[in-house]
Scaffold this motif. Structure first.
Motif, PDB file in Angstrom:
ATOM      1  N   THR A 204      22.572   4.004  89.802  1.00  0.00           N
ATOM      2  CA  THR A 204      21.654   3.088  89.112  1.00  0.00           C
ATOM      3  C   THR A 204      21.564   3.426  87.622  1.00  0.00           C
ATOM      4  O   THR A 204      21.183   2.576  86.808  1.00  0.00           O
ATOM      5  CB  THR A 204      20.241   3.157  89.728  1.00  0.00           C
ATOM      6  OG1 THR A 204      19.817   4.526  89.721  1.00  0.00           O
ATOM      7  CG2 THR A 204      20.219   2.626  91.152  1.00  0.00           C
ATOM      8  N   GLN A 205      21.925   4.650  87.271  1.00  0.00           N
ATOM      9  CA  GLN A 205      21.868   5.080  85.868  1.00  0.00           C
ATOM     10  C   GLN A 205      23.168   4.764  85.120  1.00  0.00           C
ATOM     11  O   GLN A 205      23.274   5.021  83.925  1.00  0.00           O
ATOM     12  CB  GLN A 205      21.620   6.600  85.804  1.00  0.00           C
ATOM     13  CG  GLN A 205      20.280   7.038  86.385  1.00  0.00           C
ATOM     14  CD  GLN A 205      20.201   8.568  86.481  1.00  0.00           C
ATOM     15  OE1 GLN A 205      20.579   9.150  87.488  1.00  0.00           O
ATOM     16  NE2 GLN A 205      19.722   9.197  85.427  1.00  0.00           N
ATOM     17  N   VAL A 206      24.154   4.240  85.859  1.00  0.00           N
ATOM     18  CA  VAL A 206      25.458   3.962  85.231  1.00  0.00           C
ATOM     19  C   VAL A 206      25.585   2.458  84.977  1.00  0.00           C
ATOM     20  O   VAL A 206      25.577   1.667  85.926  1.00  0.00           O
ATOM     21  CB  VAL A 206      26.620   4.445  86.135  1.00  0.00           C
ATOM     22  CG1 VAL A 206      27.970   4.136  85.489  1.00  0.00           C
ATOM     23  CG2 VAL A 206      26.487   5.930  86.419  1.00  0.00           C
ATOM     24  N   PRO A 207      25.705   2.040  83.702  1.00  0.00           N
ATOM     25  CA  PRO A 207      25.811   0.610  83.395  1.00  0.00           C
ATOM     26  C   PRO A 207      27.027  -0.040  84.059  1.00  0.00           C
ATOM     27  O   PRO A 207      28.124   0.519  84.030  1.00  0.00           O
ATOM     28  CB  PRO A 207      25.978   0.597  81.864  1.00  0.00           C
ATOM     29  CG  PRO A 207      25.488   1.924  81.390  1.00  0.00           C
ATOM     30  CD  PRO A 207      25.749   2.883  82.496  1.00  0.00           C
ATOM     31  N   GLY A 208      26.775  -1.197  84.700  1.00  0.00           N
ATOM     32  CA  GLY A 208      27.876  -1.948  85.314  1.00  0.00           C
ATOM     33  C   GLY A 208      28.187  -1.576  86.745  1.00  0.00           C
ATOM     34  O   GLY A 208      29.028  -2.206  87.376  1.00  0.00           O
TER      35      GLY A 208
ATOM     36  N   ALA B 143      35.168  -1.210  95.423  1.00  0.00           N
ATOM     37  CA  ALA B 143      33.912  -1.954  95.604  1.00  0.00           C
ATOM     38  C   ALA B 143      32.916  -1.666  94.479  1.00  0.00           C
ATOM     39  O   ALA B 143      31.855  -2.277  94.422  1.00  0.00           O
ATOM     40  CB  ALA B 143      33.287  -1.574  96.950  1.00  0.00           C
ATOM     41  N   ASN B 144      33.275  -0.772  93.593  1.00  0.00           N
ATOM     42  CA  ASN B 144      32.396  -0.399  92.482  1.00  0.00           C
ATOM     43  C   ASN B 144      33.208  -0.352  91.181  1.00  0.00           C
ATOM     44  O   ASN B 144      33.415   0.720  90.603  1.00  0.00           O
ATOM     45  CB  ASN B 144      31.753   0.971  92.770  1.00  0.00           C
ATOM     46  CG  ASN B 144      30.712   1.345  91.748  1.00  0.00           C
ATOM     47  OD1 ASN B 144      30.112   0.479  91.098  1.00  0.00           O
ATOM     48  ND2 ASN B 144      30.495   2.647  91.573  1.00  0.00           N
ATOM     49  N   PRO B 145      33.659  -1.531  90.727  1.00  0.00           N
ATOM     50  CA  PRO B 145      34.543  -1.567  89.552  1.00  0.00           C
ATOM     51  C   PRO B 145      33.793  -1.336  88.234  1.00  0.00           C
ATOM     52  O   PRO B 145      33.407  -2.294  87.546  1.00  0.00           O
ATOM     53  CB  PRO B 145      35.154  -2.967  89.617  1.00  0.00           C
ATOM     54  CG  PRO B 145      34.136  -3.790  90.336  1.00  0.00           C
ATOM     55  CD  PRO B 145      33.390  -2.880  91.263  1.00  0.00           C
ATOM     56  N   ILE B 146      33.606  -0.086  87.885  1.00  0.00           N
ATOM     57  CA  ILE B 146      32.891   0.258  86.643  1.00  0.00           C
ATOM     58  C   ILE B 146      33.643  -0.362  85.456  1.00  0.00           C
ATOM     59  O   ILE B 146      34.857  -0.155  85.311  1.00  0.00           O
ATOM     60  CB  ILE B 146      32.826   1.799  86.471  1.00  0.00           C
ATOM     61  CG1 ILE B 146      32.208   2.465  87.700  1.00  0.00           C
ATOM     62  CG2 ILE B 146      32.074   2.186  85.211  1.00  0.00           C
ATOM     63  CD1 ILE B 146      30.780   2.107  87.960  1.00  0.00           C
ATOM     64  N   PRO B 147      32.945  -1.134  84.603  1.00  0.00           N
ATOM     65  CA  PRO B 147      33.639  -1.841  83.513  1.00  0.00           C
ATOM     66  C   PRO B 147      34.105  -0.951  82.371  1.00  0.00           C
ATOM     67  O   PRO B 147      34.950  -1.363  81.566  1.00  0.00           O
ATOM     68  CB  PRO B 147      32.595  -2.850  83.025  1.00  0.00           C
ATOM     69  CG  PRO B 147      31.277  -2.278  83.427  1.00  0.00           C
ATOM     70  CD  PRO B 147      31.511  -1.490  84.677  1.00  0.00           C
ATOM     71  N   GLY B 148      33.570   0.242  82.266  1.00  0.00           N
ATOM     72  CA  GLY B 148      34.001   1.116  81.174  1.00  0.00           C
ATOM     73  C   GLY B 148      33.095   2.329  81.037  1.00  0.00           C
ATOM     74  O   GLY B 148      31.977   2.348  81.549  1.00  0.00           O
ATOM     75  N   VAL B 149      33.603   3.338  80.357  1.00  0.00           N
ATOM     76  CA  VAL B 149      32.828   4.553  80.149  1.00  0.00           C
ATOM     77  C   VAL B 149      33.323   5.233  78.868  1.00  0.00           C
ATOM     78  O   VAL B 149      34.488   5.082  78.488  1.00  0.00           O
ATOM     79  CB  VAL B 149      32.949   5.493  81.382  1.00  0.00           C
ATOM     80  CG1 VAL B 149      34.354   6.040  81.541  1.00  0.00           C
ATOM     81  CG2 VAL B 149      31.944   6.618  81.349  1.00  0.00           C
ATOM     82  N   ASP B 150      32.403   5.911  78.174  1.00  0.00           N
ATOM     83  CA  ASP B 150      32.824   6.668  76.992  1.00  0.00           C
ATOM     84  C   ASP B 150      32.729   8.162  77.302  1.00  0.00           C
ATOM     85  O   ASP B 150      32.365   8.554  78.414  1.00  0.00           O
ATOM     86  CB  ASP B 150      31.973   6.301  75.767  1.00  0.00           C
ATOM     87  CG  ASP B 150      30.490   6.533  75.999  1.00  0.00           C
ATOM     88  OD1 ASP B 150      30.137   7.216  76.993  1.00  0.00           O
ATOM     89  OD2 ASP B 150      29.677   6.039  75.202  1.00  0.00           O
ATOM     90  N   GLN B 151      33.052   8.997  76.329  1.00  0.00           N
ATOM     91  CA  GLN B 151      33.112  10.437  76.596  1.00  0.00           C
ATOM     92  C   GLN B 151      31.733  10.991  76.985  1.00  0.00           C
ATOM     93  O   GLN B 151      31.634  11.821  77.899  1.00  0.00           O
ATOM     94  CB  GLN B 151      33.651  11.193  75.387  1.00  0.00           C
ATOM     95  CG  GLN B 151      33.971  12.647  75.705  1.00  0.00           C
ATOM     96  CD  GLN B 151      34.810  13.333  74.653  1.00  0.00           C
ATOM     97  OE1 GLN B 151      34.968  12.833  73.543  1.00  0.00           O
ATOM     98  NE2 GLN B 151      35.370  14.482  74.983  1.00  0.00           N
ATOM     99  N   ALA B 152      30.674  10.492  76.320  1.00  0.00           N
ATOM    100  CA  ALA B 152      29.323  10.973  76.643  1.00  0.00           C
ATOM    101  C   ALA B 152      28.961  10.610  78.080  1.00  0.00           C
ATOM    102  O   ALA B 152      28.325  11.397  78.801  1.00  0.00           O
ATOM    103  CB  ALA B 152      28.313  10.376  75.669  1.00  0.00           C
ATOM    104  N   GLY B 153      29.389   9.411  78.493  1.00  0.00           N
ATOM    105  CA  GLY B 153      29.128   8.966  79.860  1.00  0.00           C
ATOM    106  C   GLY B 153      29.840   9.839  80.887  1.00  0.00           C
ATOM    107  O   GLY B 153      29.271  10.213  81.926  1.00  0.00           O
TER     108      GLY B 153
END
Lengths: 273, 200
Positions: free
Chosen positions: A139-143, A116-126
């Motif tokens: 709310t602080q996580v894009p997507g 229900a929360n399909p995060i579109p992507g993340v990098d190492q810093a994230g």
């Protein structure tokens, strides 16, 4: 006379029963048993490979498969409690001496969120911000489609998956102390699958019920793991005390050098050949 | 000359069930208080289905099992009349109402080939446990003798409550048979493949 015959009969039957246990060790010695303990990531692969190997070698060995986590497997084989310690982490300087880490496959370590929360992507810093605890709200996580607190699911200290995650993704950043520690890949998968605010990391073979988060723009799947595009690939080992010998050597050699084994490894992991 | 005729009073399957059930339940039995009285006997039930889609398992031989109990399950043993040579090492727990995965799971360990394996974890009252196994023969192969008929049992270690003190204690269920598999549901192509493999 009748009683005497009965007594002789009973004594003869007892003699047969007594002779049976004496015959058992000879039969058991003819067929070696390979015992394995350790990684919950390697366990499902070892179970699949063992079934095929039994068919190929005409039941030349018996297997016993236990779990517990990579550190348990390494400790067990070092102490001589098992033939093979399964490990999903690389050797550590703190490991006992005399161990040989026999690489059997590669595995993609996937970051996962609830469907229900399909995060579109993340990098190492994230990843370091989320798992390090500096970012605690979705709310602080894009997507993200969620707005609540981020529920972190990590692995226990004995886990090779935990070790690989720290090495590949976290660098020098420490994991947030409030994270919920789970004892196996399956438990992390289940926890994230049942919690819309959950995030964790599992072996690719345990992603059926969760959303896999692309890392650095690359999807965590078998194709990208095989091609080397996906950055979260780690090694899987069967650890032996000294170089493997006899039936153990044949078993590990079959895994690493035959097409039949590669076909099985290639279903959910990355084969070496 | 004396002729001795011996006939074993128990079939091999019964002996296997008894031995494995005893092994599975030894922890629970040891912890049973002598005066403990269960409010009701633990009941479990489940089924077995053909599964030709297990990744890495060539059909025939793949099966999925599913069962639940009327109490919290802490562990269980699967016992089969035909040799088991694969089992899923992690078993998911499904919610009794929604059928969706809960955050519980079981880890399975054991020897293979063998008559069965054991799993440990926690599954609250009524939730379903669902896993895979594979046997070395076609499950739908016609039995050569009565004792060769393919049957699978489960014996579970469960939490019970003393009817007088209401204190919890662990108990072991009797082996209960999983229904199935329904061989009439095998697709014609797969059924022919099964037949050719079985007769090869």
């Amino acid at each position: 006379m009748k009683n005497r015959l009965r007594r002789v009969g009973i004594l003869s039957a007892l003699a047969i029963v007594a002779a049976v246990p004496a015959a058992v060790p000879a039969t058991a010695a003819a067929k070696p048993t390979i015992t394995m303990s350790g990684s919950t990531t390697v366990a499902p692969l070892a179970a699949l490979l063992a079934r095929k190997y039994l068919q190929v070698c005409d039941h030349c060995v018996n297997f016993k498969l236990l779990q517990g986590g990579s550190d348990i497997g390494v400790a067990d084989v070092a102490a001589g409690r098992v033939t093979i310690g399964n490990s999903s982490r690389d050797p550590k300087p703190s490991d006992p001496g005399g161990l040989v880490f026999n690489k059997i496959a590669n595995d993609a370590l996937c970051l996962v969120s609830n469907n229900a929360n399909p995060i579109p992507g993340v990098d190492q810093a994230g990843i370091q911000a989320i798992f390090g605890g500096s970012v605690r709200s979705w709310t602080q996580v894009p997507g993200s489609t969620q707005t609540g607190t981020i529920d972190l699911f990590t692995r226990t200290a004995a886990s090779g998956t935990q070790d690989a995650f720290l090495k590949i993704f976290m660098g020098t950043t420490k994991v947030f102390s409030g994270a919920s520690q789970k004892g196996s890949n399956g438990l992390v998968e289940q926890s994230v699958a049942s919690d819309p605010g959950g995030i964790g990391y599992v072996s690719l073979a345990f992603t059926k019920n969760v959303h896999t988060i692309p890392y650095k723009g690359v999807e965590c799947d078998l194709r990208n793991a095989k091609s080397g595009q996906y950055g979260g690939v780690r090694n899987l080992y069967m650890v032996t005390r000294g170089a493997p010998t006899g039936a153990t050597a044949k078993w590990i050699n079959w895994i690493t050098h035959t097409k039949a084994a590669s076909k099985i490894v290639g279903t959910q992991w990355v084969p070496l050949v | 000359m004396i002729k001795i005729r011996t006939r074993h009073p128990l079939s091999r399957a019964r002996v296997t069930i008894a031995a494995l059930a005893a092994a599975a339940g030894c922890v629970g039995v040891l912890s049973l208080p002598s005066a403990a009285v269960a409010a009701e006997a633990p009941l479990c039930g489940g089924s077995l289905e053909l599964n030709d889609e297990i990744p890495g398992i060539e059909p025939p031989g793949g099966l999925s099992y599913k069962f639940n109990c009327n109490s919290t399950v802490l562990g269980y043993s699967i016992i089969s009349t035909r040799q088991v040579d694969y089992f899923s090492t992690e078993v998911i727990v499904l919610d009794i109402n929604t059928g969706e995965a809960t955050n519980d799971a079981f880890g399975c360990e054991g020897p293979f080939p063998s008559s069965g394996f054991g799993c440990k974890g926690v599954s609250p009252y009524g939730n379903w446990l669902s896993g895979d196994l594979a046997i070395s023969r076609d499950p739908c192969e016609v039995a050569k003798a009565k004792s060769d008929k393919f049957k699978v049992w489960v014996s579970a270690t469960v939490i019970q409550f003393d009817s007088i003190t209401n204190k919890p204690f662990t108990a072991v269920t009797q082996p209960f048979r999983l229904k199935g598999p329904d061989c009439s549901k095998a697709t014609p192509v797969k059924a022919s493949k099964r037949h050719s493999r079985a007769s090869a």
